[in-house]
Write a protein that holds these residues in place. Structure first.
Motif, PDB file in Angstrom:
ATOM      1  N   MET A 175     -44.331 -14.923   0.315  1.00 39.27           N
ATOM      2  CA  MET A 175     -44.535 -13.473   0.255  1.00 39.27           C
ATOM      3  C   MET A 175     -44.004 -12.888  -1.052  1.00 39.27           C
ATOM      4  O   MET A 175     -42.913 -13.252  -1.497  1.00 39.27           O
ATOM      5  CB  MET A 175     -43.821 -12.806   1.432  1.00 39.27           C
ATOM      6  CG  MET A 175     -44.263 -13.330   2.792  1.00 39.27           C
ATOM      7  SD  MET A 175     -43.291 -12.648   4.167  1.00 39.27           S
ATOM      8  CE  MET A 175     -41.778 -13.584   4.013  1.00 39.27           C
ATOM      9  N   THR A 176     -44.776 -11.966  -1.646  1.00 40.14           N
ATOM     10  CA  THR A 176     -44.372 -11.308  -2.889  1.00 40.14           C
ATOM     11  C   THR A 176     -44.760  -9.837  -2.838  1.00 40.14           C
ATOM     12  O   THR A 176     -45.881  -9.505  -2.452  1.00 40.14           O
ATOM     13  CB  THR A 176     -45.057 -11.956  -4.111  1.00 40.14           C
ATOM     14  OG1 THR A 176     -44.767 -13.355  -4.140  1.00 40.14           O
ATOM     15  CG2 THR A 176     -44.561 -11.319  -5.402  1.00 40.14           C
ATOM     16  N   LEU A 177     -43.833  -8.970  -3.229  1.00 39.08           N
ATOM     17  CA  LEU A 177     -44.163  -7.556  -3.408  1.00 39.08           C
ATOM     18  C   LEU A 177     -44.659  -7.410  -4.846  1.00 39.08           C
ATOM     19  O   LEU A 177     -43.877  -7.425  -5.792  1.00 39.08           O
ATOM     20  CB  LEU A 177     -42.944  -6.672  -3.156  1.00 39.08           C
ATOM     21  CG  LEU A 177     -43.190  -5.156  -3.175  1.00 39.08           C
ATOM     22  CD1 LEU A 177     -44.246  -4.750  -2.157  1.00 39.08           C
ATOM     23  CD2 LEU A 177     -41.891  -4.393  -2.926  1.00 39.08           C
ATOM     24  N   LYS A 178     -45.975  -7.310  -5.011  1.00 36.44           N
ATOM     25  CA  LYS A 178     -46.586  -7.347  -6.340  1.00 36.44           C
ATOM     26  C   LYS A 178     -46.324  -6.069  -7.136  1.00 36.44           C
ATOM     27  O   LYS A 178     -46.114  -6.119  -8.345  1.00 36.44           O
ATOM     28  CB  LYS A 178     -48.097  -7.579  -6.215  1.00 36.44           C
ATOM     29  CG  LYS A 178     -48.479  -8.828  -5.433  1.00 36.44           C
ATOM     30  CD  LYS A 178     -48.148 -10.099  -6.176  1.00 36.44           C
ATOM     31  CE  LYS A 178     -49.130 -10.363  -7.292  1.00 36.44           C
ATOM     32  NZ  LYS A 178     -48.909 -11.686  -7.918  1.00 36.44           N
ATOM     33  N   SER A 179     -46.366  -4.923  -6.462  1.00 42.27           N
ATOM     34  CA  SER A 179     -46.162  -3.668  -7.189  1.00 42.27           C
ATOM     35  C   SER A 179     -45.782  -2.556  -6.229  1.00 42.27           C
ATOM     36  O   SER A 179     -46.090  -2.609  -5.033  1.00 42.27           O
ATOM     37  CB  SER A 179     -47.429  -3.276  -7.962  1.00 42.27           C
ATOM     38  OG  SER A 179     -48.489  -2.982  -7.068  1.00 42.27           O
ATOM     39  N   ALA A 187     -47.961   0.554  -2.247  1.00 47.12           N
ATOM     40  CA  ALA A 187     -47.319  -0.712  -2.605  1.00 47.12           C
ATOM     41  C   ALA A 187     -48.313  -1.825  -2.317  1.00 47.12           C
ATOM     42  O   ALA A 187     -49.143  -1.717  -1.410  1.00 47.12           O
ATOM     43  CB  ALA A 187     -46.042  -0.920  -1.794  1.00 47.12           C
ATOM     44  N   LEU A 188     -48.240  -2.899  -3.111  1.00 47.75           N
ATOM     45  CA  LEU A 188     -49.138  -4.040  -2.932  1.00 47.75           C
ATOM     46  C   LEU A 188     -48.314  -5.272  -2.600  1.00 47.75           C
ATOM     47  O   LEU A 188     -47.434  -5.672  -3.371  1.00 47.75           O
ATOM     48  CB  LEU A 188     -49.956  -4.284  -4.204  1.00 47.75           C
ATOM     49  CG  LEU A 188     -50.858  -5.534  -4.208  1.00 47.75           C
ATOM     50  CD1 LEU A 188     -51.918  -5.445  -3.114  1.00 47.75           C
ATOM     51  CD2 LEU A 188     -51.510  -5.716  -5.579  1.00 47.75           C
ATOM     52  N   ASP A 242     -53.888 -10.016   0.382  1.00 44.37           N
ATOM     53  CA  ASP A 242     -53.347  -8.889  -0.379  1.00 44.37           C
ATOM     54  C   ASP A 242     -53.502  -7.617   0.444  1.00 44.37           C
ATOM     55  O   ASP A 242     -54.605  -7.318   0.928  1.00 44.37           O
ATOM     56  CB  ASP A 242     -54.080  -8.726  -1.712  1.00 44.37           C
ATOM     57  CG  ASP A 242     -53.768  -9.848  -2.688  1.00 44.37           C
ATOM     58  OD1 ASP A 242     -52.592 -10.238  -2.775  1.00 44.37           O
ATOM     59  OD2 ASP A 242     -54.692 -10.337  -3.357  1.00 44.37           O
ATOM     60  N   ILE A 243     -52.416  -6.875   0.597  1.00 39.59           N
ATOM     61  CA  ILE A 243     -52.425  -5.671   1.425  1.00 39.59           C
ATOM     62  C   ILE A 243     -51.848  -4.506   0.635  1.00 39.59           C
ATOM     63  O   ILE A 243     -50.720  -4.578   0.134  1.00 39.59           O
ATOM     64  CB  ILE A 243     -51.595  -5.874   2.714  1.00 39.59           C
ATOM     65  CG1 ILE A 243     -52.065  -7.118   3.479  1.00 39.59           C
ATOM     66  CG2 ILE A 243     -51.688  -4.639   3.607  1.00 39.59           C
ATOM     67  CD1 ILE A 243     -51.137  -7.517   4.614  1.00 39.59           C
ATOM     68  N   THR A 244     -52.631  -3.441   0.517  1.00 39.27           N
ATOM     69  CA  THR A 244     -52.155  -2.204  -0.104  1.00 39.27           C
ATOM     70  C   THR A 244     -51.658  -1.280   1.000  1.00 39.27           C
ATOM     71  O   THR A 244     -52.380  -1.004   1.960  1.00 39.27           O
ATOM     72  CB  THR A 244     -53.275  -1.519  -0.908  1.00 39.27           C
ATOM     73  OG1 THR A 244     -53.704  -2.406  -1.949  1.00 39.27           O
ATOM     74  CG2 THR A 244     -52.775  -0.224  -1.537  1.00 39.27           C
ATOM     75  N   GLY A 255     -57.148  -4.071   2.331  1.00 36.39           N
ATOM     76  CA  GLY A 255     -56.667  -5.444   2.256  1.00 36.39           C
ATOM     77  C   GLY A 255     -57.795  -6.399   1.929  1.00 36.39           C
ATOM     78  O   GLY A 255     -58.975  -6.099   2.147  1.00 36.39           O
ATOM     79  N   SER A 256     -57.423  -7.541   1.387  1.00 31.88           N
ATOM     80  CA  SER A 256     -58.396  -8.596   1.120  1.00 31.88           C
ATOM     81  C   SER A 256     -57.795  -9.930   1.529  1.00 31.88           C
ATOM     82  O   SER A 256     -56.574 -10.118   1.496  1.00 31.88           O
ATOM     83  CB  SER A 256     -58.796  -8.622  -0.359  1.00 31.88           C
ATOM     84  OG  SER A 256     -57.696  -8.975  -1.174  1.00 31.88           O
ATOM     85  N   MET A 257     -58.661 -10.839   1.936  1.00 33.25           N
ATOM     86  CA  MET A 257     -58.219 -12.147   2.401  1.00 33.25           C
ATOM     87  C   MET A 257     -59.183 -13.210   1.891  1.00 33.25           C
ATOM     88  O   MET A 257     -60.394 -13.072   2.039  1.00 33.25           O
ATOM     89  CB  MET A 257     -58.197 -12.169   3.940  1.00 33.25           C
ATOM     90  CG  MET A 257     -57.788 -13.493   4.561  1.00 33.25           C
ATOM     91  SD  MET A 257     -58.137 -13.554   6.356  1.00 33.25           S
ATOM     92  CE  MET A 257     -57.352 -12.059   6.932  1.00 33.25           C
ATOM     93  N   GLU A 258     -58.635 -14.237   1.271  1.00 35.17           N
ATOM     94  CA  GLU A 258     -59.440 -15.391   0.882  1.00 35.17           C
ATOM     95  C   GLU A 258     -58.914 -16.594   1.643  1.00 35.17           C
ATOM     96  O   GLU A 258     -57.719 -16.891   1.598  1.00 35.17           O
ATOM     97  CB  GLU A 258     -59.385 -15.633  -0.627  1.00 35.17           C
ATOM     98  CG  GLU A 258     -60.319 -16.747  -1.067  1.00 35.17           C
ATOM     99  CD  GLU A 258     -60.644 -16.720  -2.553  1.00 35.17           C
ATOM    100  OE1 GLU A 258     -61.029 -17.761  -3.091  1.00 35.17           O
ATOM    101  OE2 GLU A 258     -60.502 -15.640  -3.164  1.00 35.17           O
TER     102      GLU A 258
END
Length: 294
Positions: A175-179, A187-188, A242-244, A255-258
């Motif tokens: 897990m990473t808090l990107k921004s 927050a992303l 990725d979740i905004t 959100g997006s999921m790959e």
């Protein structure tokens, strides 16, 4: 494999629920601030092994019998390859989700759900649990914070001992808090479901131990067919999610999921899986996007 991973996520959430206490809201940019009666509306699109679909989810914040906040979603307006799809799901079906750190995630009830809806139901649950987990742990507080969560549960099994002799998978969470964008009010957070780095999934034969993807194999299944032969497969399933998140109240903005899935399988004559036929490889990539519907 998607359903199996779903229950791993649920189980890990339950373990964390008993092991941790909720993080303090002021220090946690991912904290969900609920307001009873709040409405949410999402549009989800997906590509699953070449199949394109879209569906709408409408939610409302309510309280359950214990007084805890939950979000109840109704799914409508599904399309497949751009064409409307009739759903057999009962009109009163609601999917229950929550980001309340005091409530452990629970598996969705899909017994009466149209099979075409199972993917959207479990995928939305994945977005919610992937946000619930770092929020519960309280480990991502400023941009750049990173935390690797080692799955404490061990492999999850769906073997029945008759047809499915072995059926197991195992994932960790990276897990990473990107921004954190105060101007945009969002927050992303990025959550990756990855195979354990130490190869903790037991694998019966040497040929199963060769990684099929970029990381350790984290899925294995062995079936015995009607002819007494063994259908054995091993694979790697990973997710990058990725979740905004809204800084105002912690709800999911988009959100997006790959989700790449790679497997290899062989038909074997012996239970030790040493006398086997040709190795067959299969690759599938699922891409899911969800966002607020205005």
């Amino acid at each position: 494999m998607r359903i199996a991973i779903t229950f791993v996520v649920i189980g890990v959430g339950a373990c964390v629920g008993f092991a941790q206490s909720p993080a303090a809201a002021p220090a946690n940019p991912l904290h969900r601030e609920y307001r009873e009666g709040q409405k949410l509306a999402y549009h989800m699109t997906g590509v699953n092994d070449g199949w394109h679909y879209a569906i709408d989810g409408d939610g409302a914040v309510t309280k359950d019998a214990s007084g805890r906040f939950v979000e109840q979603f109704q799914w409508t307006h599904m399309t497949s390859e751009g064409q409307p799809v009739a759903l057999t799901t009962p009109a009163d079906y609601r999917q229950r989700l929550t980001l309340d750190p005091g409530v452990n995630p629970s598996a969705p009830d899909v017994r009466n759900v149209d099979p075409k809806m199972v993917g959207p139901v479990t995928d939305l649950m994945t977005f919610y649990v992937d946000l619930w987990l770092p929020s519960k742990l309280g480990v991502l507080k400023k941009a750049g914070d990173h935390f690797y969560f080692r799955n404490p549960m061990g492999p999850s099994s769906w073997a029945d001992g008759k047809t499915v002799l072995v059926g197991e998978d195992l994932i960790d969470f990276d897990m990473t808090l990107k921004s954190v964008d105060a101007a945009a009010g969002t927050a992303l957070v990025e959550v990756k479901h990855v195979g354990p780095q130490d190869g903790r999934l037991p694998l019966k034969a040497d040929w199963m131990k060769t990684p099929v993807g970029s990381g350790a194999n984290n899925w294995v299944e062995i079936r015995k067919d009607a002819d007494g032969k063994y259908e054995a497969g091993v694979g790697s399933e990973t997710f990058t999610v990725d979740i905004t998140v809204s800084l105002a109240d912690g709800h999911i903005v988009r959100g997006s999921m790959e989700n790449p899935v790679i497997t290899v399988s062989r038909v074997c004559e012996d239970e030790a899986l040493t006398k086997c036929g040709e190795l067959k490889r299969k690759e599938i990539v699922r891409k899911i996007e969800v966002g607020e519907r205005r």
